[in-house]
Design an enzyme around this catalytic site. Structure first.
Site, short mmCIF file in Angstrom:
data_model
loop_
_atom_site.label_atom_id
_atom_site.label_comp_id
_atom_site.label_asym_id
_atom_site.label_seq_id
_atom_site.Cartn_x
_atom_site.Cartn_y
_atom_site.Cartn_z
N LYS A 1 0.44 4.78 6.73
CA LYS A 1 -0.09 5.59 5.63
C LYS A 1 0.48 6.99 5.71
O LYS A 1 1.16 7.36 6.66
CB LYS A 1 -1.63 5.67 5.69
CG LYS A 1 -2.35 4.35 5.75
CD LYS A 1 -2.22 3.54 4.50
CE LYS A 1 -2.89 2.17 4.70
NZ LYS A 1 -2.56 1.24 3.68
N SER B 1 0.79 -1.23 0.00
CA SER B 1 0.00 0.00 0.00
C SER B 1 0.82 1.28 0.00
O SER B 1 0.31 2.33 -0.34
CB SER B 1 -0.96 0.02 1.19
OG SER B 1 -0.27 0.23 2.39
#
Length: 187
Positions: A84, A43
């Site tokens: 993230k 990701s």
């Protein structure tokens, strides 16, 4: 002879005491200041690779606020932490249109995306904050909007909604393993 025995016991006690102090300090540092994390999944490609081992600064957000584009670790569930990038800060309206980030209606460059454009197809599907879980018009106080750099393959605020600050573990900015990838990231 008694002095030798006494000296031997004293040396042994000093070593045990030194080890206990070292373990105690390591525990305090690990619990309150820094922790290791292993990147799990694609990701954050191309910035972070699967298997990168990083140090998380758990203390930084006790003395300062997160900034846009910081790479953060947060509790996604009781069993799993995610890593993230901070995109939206409290009070801001966030939208993407034609692969451009808009904060409060103004375009914002994402230099970390541009420098890797040739290597990856980095496309962010159009959305606005109102379309995300929670139906917010702006990022609420005490929350952040986060996205993975690999926008086509990331479970982030587009699915999870905005992330409460009390779920943020800290900032990840140092890759320490593998050796050929040692670097500061997010700078």
């Amino acid at each position: 002879m008694a002095d030798k025995e006494k000296s031997g016991k004293s040396d042994w006690f000093d070593w045990v005491k030194a080890l206990l102090i070292a373990f105690g300090l390591a525990f305090v540092v690990r619990m309150f200041f820094f922790a290791p994390i292993v990147v799990d999944g694609p990701s954050m490609l191309p910035t972070l690779e699967n298997g990168d081992q990083m140090i998380v600064n758990k203390f930084i957000y006790q003395v300062s606020e997160p900034e846009r584009f910081d790479i953060v670790v947060f509790h996604a569930s009781a069993q799993q932490d995610f890593i993230k990038r901070v995109i939206g800060l409290p009070g801001e309206h966030v939208a993407y249109e034609d692969n451009v980030l808009y904060i409060d209606g103004e375009p914002v460059e994402e230099p970390f995306m541009e420098e890797k454009e040739d290597m990856y197809q980095l496309h962010t599907t159009d959305f606005s904050l109102e379309n995300l879980p929670g139906d917010h018009e702006t990022v609420p106080e005490g929350h952040l909007l986060v996205l993975g750099d690999n926008r086509g393959n990331s479970t982030d605020s587009r699915m999870l909604g905005v992330i409460p600050m009390d779920e943020i573990v800290g900032e990840a900015s140092l890759i320490y393993w593998p050796l050929d990838r040692i670097q500061l990231v997010g700078e």
